[in-house]
Design an enzyme around this catalytic site. Structure first.
Site, PDB file in Angstrom:
ATOM      1  N   GLY A  13       0.826  -1.202   0.000  1.00  0.00           N
ATOM      2  CA  GLY A  13       0.000   0.000   0.000  1.00  0.00           C
ATOM      3  C   GLY A  13       0.860   1.252   0.000  1.00  0.00           C
ATOM      4  N   SER A  15       1.643   3.344  -2.413  1.00  0.00           N
ATOM      5  CA  SER A  15       1.457   4.337  -3.470  1.00  0.00           C
ATOM      6  C   SER A  15       0.718   5.594  -3.005  1.00  0.00           C
ATOM      7  CB  SER A  15       0.697   3.713  -4.646  1.00  0.00           C
ATOM      8  OG  SER A  15      -0.611   3.324  -4.256  1.00  0.00           O
ATOM      9  N   TYR A 156     -13.648  -3.470   9.656  1.00  0.00           N
ATOM     10  CA  TYR A 156     -12.344  -2.821   9.786  1.00  0.00           C
ATOM     11  C   TYR A 156     -11.764  -3.016  11.183  1.00  0.00           C
ATOM     12  CZ  TYR A 156      -8.760   0.798   9.111  1.00  0.00           C
ATOM     13  OH  TYR A 156      -7.573   1.472   9.006  1.00  0.00           O
ATOM     14  N   LYS A 160      -8.289  -5.027  12.095  1.00  0.00           N
ATOM     15  CA  LYS A 160      -7.150  -4.362  12.727  1.00  0.00           C
ATOM     16  C   LYS A 160      -6.847  -4.919  14.114  1.00  0.00           C
ATOM     17  CE  LYS A 160      -6.055  -1.617   9.361  1.00  0.00           C
ATOM     18  NZ  LYS A 160      -4.775  -1.800   8.637  1.00  0.00           N
ATOM     19  N   ILE A 189      -5.806  10.052  10.524  1.00  0.00           N
ATOM     20  CA  ILE A 189      -4.682  10.595   9.757  1.00  0.00           C
ATOM     21  C   ILE A 189      -5.214  11.181   8.461  1.00  0.00           C
ATOM     22  CG2 ILE A 189      -2.424  10.096   8.748  1.00  0.00           C
ATOM     23  CD1 ILE A 189      -2.534   9.610  11.761  1.00  0.00           C
TER      24      ILE A 189
END
Length: 246
Positions: A13, A15, A156, A160, A189
């Site tokens: 991930g 990019s 999610y 996680k 973030i």
């Protein structure tokens, strides 16, 4: 001082967002970088150019981390291109938010497959390299969602939380081979994934630091965990969340 000269890092991930921030930070400290992406080639190429501007080597590889076979082949390609690697950052992740009672099987499965199984696939594919070298730093990007549990993120949060457990297992199994495995749990973030978040003053009151984090905030910790300064730290989960999950 953080020094990654002579080291090669694989970043999934890589990019965009946090992954791109980590790639640039590692390059700034002298590391060569192998970027794994599964989306926009143009964005991956842009990050490659930024990394190379630091005078380090960078290659990009398209790979769906949810596929164990693609992970195995991609790692083989990286070893052929770089001669091996010392660092793995499992950052690839997706969201498909929905309330639990409305969540479709596909929404749950897709997130688990990428966020959790993808992390497992990459660790497994990279382990032989680490064991052969008798050295390695694995950094798994988890989330405060996996610690707190956030409404609308059953998939999610579960993925996680699973990453945190996987981090502990990996630390135990590979610790004797001089491999450290730690997790970072970012809060909110500023990335494409969080662009629709409410950034009002009222929302920011839930964060003691009263601001959203940046990819660099996460990258700073990743650089420390990738360096020799963290050689006796393993199995830990460190929050980078401005105090959100206190």
């Amino acid at each position: 001082m953080t020094d990654l000269k002579g080291k090669t890092a694989i970043i999934t991930g890589g990019s965009r967002g946090i992954g791109a921030g980590i790639a640039e930070k590692f390059a700034a400290y002298g590391a060569n970088v192998a970027i794994i992406y599964n989306g926009n080639l143009e964005k991956a190429t842009e990050v490659k150019q930024k990394v190379e501007s630091f005078g380090t080597k960078c290659e990009i590889y398209k790979c769906n981390v949810a596929s164990s076979e693609e992970c195995k082949q991609t790692v083989k390609n990286i070893v052929a291109d770089f001669g091996g690697f010392e660092i793995l950052v499992n950052n690839a992740g997706i969201t498909k938010d929905n309330l639990l009672v409305m969540m479709e099987d596909e929404e749950f499965d897709a997130v688990i497959d990428t966020n959790l199984k993808g992390c497992f696939n990459m660790i497994k594919a990279c382990s032989r390299n680490f064991i052969k070298k008798k050295y390695g730093k694995i950094i798994n990007i988890s989330s405060v969602s996996g610690i707190m549990g956030l409404a609308g993120q059953a998939n999610y949060s579960a993925s996680k939380a699973g990453v945190i457990a996987l981090t502990k297992v990996t630390a135990r199994e590979l610790g004797g081979k001089n491999v450290c495995c730690n997790a970072i749990a970012p809060g909110f973030i500023t990335t494409d994934m969080t662009k629709d978040l409410d950034s009002s003053e009222e929302f920011l009151k839930s964060i003691p630091k009263a601001r959203l984090g940046t990819p660099e905030d996460v990258a700073n910790l990743a650089a420390f965990l990738a360096s020799s300064m963290s050689d006796y730290i393993t199995g830990e989960t460190v929050r980078v969340d401005g105090g959100l999950a206190i």
